[in-house]
Design a protein around this motif. Structure first.
Motif, mmCIF file in Angstrom:
data_model
loop_
_atom_site.group_PDB
_atom_site.id
_atom_site.type_symbol
_atom_site.label_atom_id
_atom_site.label_comp_id
_atom_site.label_asym_id
_atom_site.label_seq_id
_atom_site.Cartn_x
_atom_site.Cartn_y
_atom_site.Cartn_z
ATOM 1 N N LEU A 146 6.875 87.447 -10.881
ATOM 2 C CA LEU A 146 6.307 86.252 -11.505
ATOM 3 C C LEU A 146 6.752 84.994 -10.760
ATOM 4 O O LEU A 146 7.893 84.879 -10.331
ATOM 5 C CB LEU A 146 6.741 86.155 -12.970
ATOM 6 C CG LEU A 146 6.298 87.304 -13.885
ATOM 7 C CD1 LEU A 146 6.907 87.129 -15.264
ATOM 8 C CD2 LEU A 146 4.784 87.375 -13.950
ATOM 9 N N THR A 147 5.838 84.052 -10.635
ATOM 10 C CA THR A 147 6.170 82.764 -10.030
ATOM 11 C C THR A 147 6.781 81.857 -11.084
ATOM 12 O O THR A 147 6.777 82.171 -12.285
ATOM 13 C CB THR A 147 4.903 82.083 -9.459
ATOM 14 O OG1 THR A 147 4.025 81.778 -10.534
ATOM 15 C CG2 THR A 147 4.215 82.966 -8.431
ATOM 16 N N TYR A 148 7.264 80.705 -10.647
ATOM 17 C CA TYR A 148 7.856 79.732 -11.560
ATOM 18 C C TYR A 148 6.887 79.389 -12.691
ATOM 19 O O TYR A 148 7.264 79.370 -13.865
ATOM 20 C CB TYR A 148 8.245 78.469 -10.777
ATOM 21 C CG TYR A 148 8.587 77.299 -11.645
ATOM 22 C CD1 TYR A 148 9.817 77.235 -12.280
ATOM 23 C CD2 TYR A 148 7.685 76.258 -11.837
ATOM 24 C CE1 TYR A 148 10.150 76.164 -13.096
ATOM 25 C CE2 TYR A 148 8.009 75.183 -12.638
ATOM 26 C CZ TYR A 148 9.230 75.149 -13.275
ATOM 27 O OH TYR A 148 9.544 74.085 -14.082
ATOM 28 N N ALA A 149 5.646 79.134 -12.355
ATOM 29 C CA ALA A 149 4.652 78.739 -13.364
ATOM 30 C C ALA A 149 4.341 79.867 -14.338
ATOM 31 O O ALA A 149 3.942 79.614 -15.481
ATOM 32 C CB ALA A 149 3.363 78.281 -12.675
ATOM 33 N N GLU A 150 4.542 81.095 -13.922
ATOM 34 C CA GLU A 150 4.226 82.246 -14.780
ATOM 35 C C GLU A 150 5.382 82.653 -15.694
ATOM 36 O O GLU A 150 5.170 83.373 -16.669
ATOM 37 C CB GLU A 150 3.827 83.446 -13.914
ATOM 38 C CG GLU A 150 2.554 83.211 -13.132
ATOM 39 C CD GLU A 150 2.290 84.275 -12.073
ATOM 40 O OE1 GLU A 150 1.106 84.543 -11.809
ATOM 41 O OE2 GLU A 150 3.264 84.831 -11.520
ATOM 42 N N LEU A 151 6.581 82.193 -15.392
ATOM 43 C CA LEU A 151 7.734 82.549 -16.214
ATOM 44 C C LEU A 151 7.718 81.781 -17.528
ATOM 45 O O LEU A 151 7.262 80.637 -17.597
ATOM 46 C CB LEU A 151 9.038 82.234 -15.471
ATOM 47 C CG LEU A 151 9.403 83.170 -14.327
ATOM 48 C CD1 LEU A 151 10.581 82.599 -13.539
ATOM 49 C CD2 LEU A 151 9.721 84.561 -14.836
ATOM 50 N N ARG A 204 9.033 79.522 -20.483
ATOM 51 C CA ARG A 204 9.854 78.309 -20.396
ATOM 52 C C ARG A 204 11.318 78.571 -20.746
ATOM 53 O O ARG A 204 12.200 77.852 -20.290
ATOM 54 C CB ARG A 204 9.303 77.231 -21.329
ATOM 55 C CG ARG A 204 7.965 76.740 -20.888
ATOM 56 C CD ARG A 204 7.542 75.599 -21.729
ATOM 57 N NE ARG A 204 7.260 74.537 -20.772
ATOM 58 C CZ ARG A 204 6.964 73.314 -21.092
ATOM 59 N NH1 ARG A 204 6.944 72.953 -22.340
ATOM 60 N NH2 ARG A 204 6.690 72.427 -20.174
ATOM 61 N N GLU A 205 11.581 79.543 -21.551
ATOM 62 C CA GLU A 205 12.946 79.848 -21.980
ATOM 63 C C GLU A 205 13.616 80.904 -21.108
ATOM 64 O O GLU A 205 14.769 81.247 -21.334
ATOM 65 C CB GLU A 205 12.939 80.311 -23.448
ATOM 66 C CG GLU A 205 12.321 79.312 -24.409
ATOM 67 C CD GLU A 205 13.001 77.951 -24.353
ATOM 68 O OE1 GLU A 205 14.239 77.887 -24.250
ATOM 69 O OE2 GLU A 205 12.270 76.929 -24.381
ATOM 70 N N ASP A 206 12.915 81.426 -20.133
ATOM 71 C CA ASP A 206 13.484 82.468 -19.263
ATOM 72 C C ASP A 206 14.634 81.866 -18.449
ATOM 73 O O ASP A 206 14.458 80.850 -17.769
ATOM 74 C CB ASP A 206 12.403 83.010 -18.326
ATOM 75 C CG ASP A 206 12.815 84.273 -17.610
ATOM 76 O OD1 ASP A 206 13.978 84.357 -17.177
ATOM 77 O OD2 ASP A 206 11.970 85.176 -17.480
ATOM 78 N N VAL A 261 14.298 80.406 -9.918
ATOM 79 C CA VAL A 261 13.007 80.549 -9.232
ATOM 80 C C VAL A 261 12.473 79.173 -8.836
ATOM 81 O O VAL A 261 11.895 78.998 -7.760
ATOM 82 C CB VAL A 261 12.001 81.333 -10.113
ATOM 83 C CG1 VAL A 261 10.614 81.336 -9.505
ATOM 84 C CG2 VAL A 261 12.487 82.762 -10.320
ATOM 85 N N MET A 262 12.706 78.174 -9.686
ATOM 86 C CA MET A 262 12.289 76.813 -9.364
ATOM 87 C C MET A 262 13.039 76.302 -8.121
ATOM 88 O O MET A 262 12.441 75.711 -7.223
ATOM 89 C CB MET A 262 12.555 75.874 -10.536
ATOM 90 C CG MET A 262 12.205 74.424 -10.256
ATOM 91 S SD MET A 262 12.574 73.321 -11.626
ATOM 92 C CE MET A 262 14.350 73.410 -11.687
#
Length: 158
Positions: free
Chosen positions: A99-104, A106-108, A114-115
């Motif tokens: 998963l990319t940053y945008a797909e994770l 918000r609480e992960d 990843v960001m």
């Protein structure tokens, strides 16, 4: 005015030899201007390349050992920067389960890591882009120097 006719005289080759055809002066000047602009672009591109390379080298980044290319090399050029960006992407996707940053979510808890990987990749790709633009400026500059010199010499020939 009766009985006289005006005749046009054409210059003999010796009379014409000292004259420069119209436009030669402009061609010569334009050629030198083009060559000068080309020289500025060539120097500017080379200076930018050197600046980006020295700043990238000053970061003391080493390409990860598991990278596809240039493993263990210092990141100080476009190819090593690209290689490091590629392996950062690989590590980020591996850590996040693809998963990319945008797909994770918000609480992960992995989202911040990843960001950071995404930001590092963007910075490395910016340097790759800067190297490319510098190389393009040097190529265009060298071409302009050649074309300008040819024009200037052609304008001087007479």
């Amino acid at each position: 005015m009766t009985g006289t006719t005006a005749t046009a005289t054409t210059p003999t080759p010796t009379e014409d030899a000292g004259r420069r055809p119209a436009g030669r002066g402009f061609t010569r000047i334009a050629g030198w201007v083009v060559a000068l602009v080309g020289a500025v672009m060539l120097v500017g591109g080379a200076t930018t390349w050197g600046l980006v390379q020295s700043q990238l080298a000053a970061e003391n980044i080493t390409v990860a050992e598991d990278a596809r290319w240039f493993a263990g090399d210092a990141v100080d050029g476009p190819l090593t920067a690209f290689s490091q960006a590629d392996i950062i992407n690989h590590h980020s996707l591996e850590m996040s389960g693809g998963l990319t940053y945008a797909e994770l979510d918000r609480e992960d808890p992995l989202r911040a890591t990843v960001m950071n990987g995404s930001f590092l990749r963007a910075s490395l790709f910016t340097s790759v882009l800067a190297f490319g633009v510098s190389l393009m400026a040097m190529g265009v500059g060298a071409t302009q120097v050649l074309v300008g010199t040819v024009l200037a010499r052609r304008g001087s020939a007479g």
